[in-house]
Design an enzyme around this catalytic site. Structure first.
Site, PDB file in Angstrom:
ATOM      1  CE1 TYR A   1      33.310  46.533  11.858  1.00 26.60           C
ATOM      2  CE2 TYR A   1      34.934  48.297  11.720  1.00 26.60           C
ATOM      3  CZ  TYR A   1      34.606  46.961  11.611  1.00 26.60           C
ATOM      4  OH  TYR A   1      35.567  46.047  11.274  1.00 26.60           O
TER       5      TYR A   1
ATOM      6  CB  THR B   1      38.518  47.350  13.176  1.00 33.32           C
ATOM      7  OG1 THR B   1      38.651  48.548  12.389  1.00 33.32           O
ATOM      8  CG2 THR B   1      37.531  47.648  14.295  1.00 33.32           C
TER       9      THR B   1
END
Ligand code: UDP
Length: 337
Positions: A141, A117
């Site tokens: 995350y 990501t």
């Protein structure tokens, strides 16, 4: 030979399953259905319901289907949830990636595609952001994905496993043939929320920050169509099958749109107006996130084909109308569990 798609019942993984099936490849989905949907798995693609950290199950699946490559999508992806529950996020993302890699080493699977990501770059990366930018995740995350990348790098070097890490920017849209799309009623990403607003499925949307240091004061993102992203994975698989080297690649187009530009697009494409409120900034949101997208084109020959914002928005709108209109007429998403 077949490709194992972990998280293949989810939003992006199901588009990968479609892309592989369309390319004539054999695929098998492994998904625990905690957030995935059985009906998202394309017809003809076997679904194994279970945990990517279950080594015995992974080994059985690899043997039963002659798996030679793995695309690992299964993860927890909600950033605020990762802030509330970092241990759960690290267990689900980093811990299970480590377990999955252990099974692949044991089974001598040598090709791995990892869903990473742009969140690994953090809150103030250079823009556009090249893969060489120093990672500085702004959330558990992002950290959970970066740590997985590091484990993968070391395991790859020690065990001759070649990998492609794909760092996704803002994934949106739906399969143009409406075979899959965002199925989560709780999805909070901008294009989904705005599409649902245009269709009267929610009470409109809030713009998180209108005084940012950007051209119109709202956040700027590099939105990538989910089908183009799936094609990037297919290209990564071909690269690995050719014996290509391990690499880390951004997945974006290299340009961005502001929140207001996205809202304008949703209004234009849908022909509908909807309420928009101005709200405070969301803590932890970068102001601008745009990929330096040159490396993936050069390395994989990847060429996107759905990069117009109105096309991404149009596919999202058609999917939302089809998915919720067909299944739960008149219900609002927040009750549609
Ligand atoms: N955003 C917004 N309202 C919403 C959802 C998102 O203003 O209801 C903004 C958010 O602040 C960011 C951009 O839209 O600038 C994209 O946010 P999204 O949640 O889709 O993805 P993120 O970039 O946060 O992963």
């Amino acid at each position: 030979m077949a490709v194992l798609i972990t998280g293949g019942a989810g939003y992006i993984g199901s588009h990968m399953a479609l892309a592989l099936r369309d390319a004539g490849e054999k695929a098998v989905v492994l998904d625990d259905l905690s957030t995935g949907h059985r009906e998202a798995v394309p017809e003809g693609v076997p679904l194994v319901v279970g945990d990517v950290g279950d080594e015995a199950l992974v080994l059985r699946t690899i043997a039963a289907h002659q798996i030679d490559a793995v695309a690992h999508f299964a993860a927890r992806i909600v950033v605020p949830e990762s802030v509330r529950d970092p241990l759960g996020t690290y267990a689900a993302n980093t811990g299970k990636t480590r377990l999955l890699l252990g099974a692949l080493v044991a089974a001598k699977v040598k090709r791995f595609i990892f869903s990473s990501t742009a969140a690994v770059y953090g809150l103030e990366p250079p823009t556009p952001t090249p893969e060489t930018a120093t990672p500085d995740p702004g959330s558990p995350y992002g950290s959970s994905k970066l740590m997985s990348e590091w484990i993968l790098r070391d395991v790859g070097a020690a065990h001759g496993l070649n990998f492609v890490v794909l760092r996704y920017f803002n994934v949106a849209g739906a399969d143009p043939q409406l075979r899959s799309g965002q199925r989560s009623a709780a999805a909070s990403n901008l294009i989904t929320v705005a599409a649902r607003a245009a269709l009267g499925m929610n009470d409109g949307l809030s713009i998180f920050g209108t005084d940012l240091p950007t051209p119109d004061g709202t956040g700027v993102r590099d939105y990538i169509h989910v089908s183009d992203l799936a094609q990037a994975h297919v290209a990564a698989l071909e690269h690995l099958r050719r014996g290509g080297a391990s690499m880390t690649l951004n997945c974006g187009y290299g340009w961005g749109y502001s929140v207001r530009e996205v809202i304008d697009s949703v209004r234009r494409v849908s022909g509908r107006d909807f309420p928009v409120r101005e709200a405070p900034r969301r803590p932890g949101d970068p102001f601008i996130s745009i990929a330096d997208a040159r490396r993936i084109r050069a390395a994989l020959g990847w060429r996107p084909s759905h990069e117009q914002l109105d096309q991404i928005v149009g596919d999202a709108l058609r999917w939302e109308a089809f998915c919720w209109g067909a299944r739960r007429p008149g219900q609002r998403t927040r009750r549609a569990g």
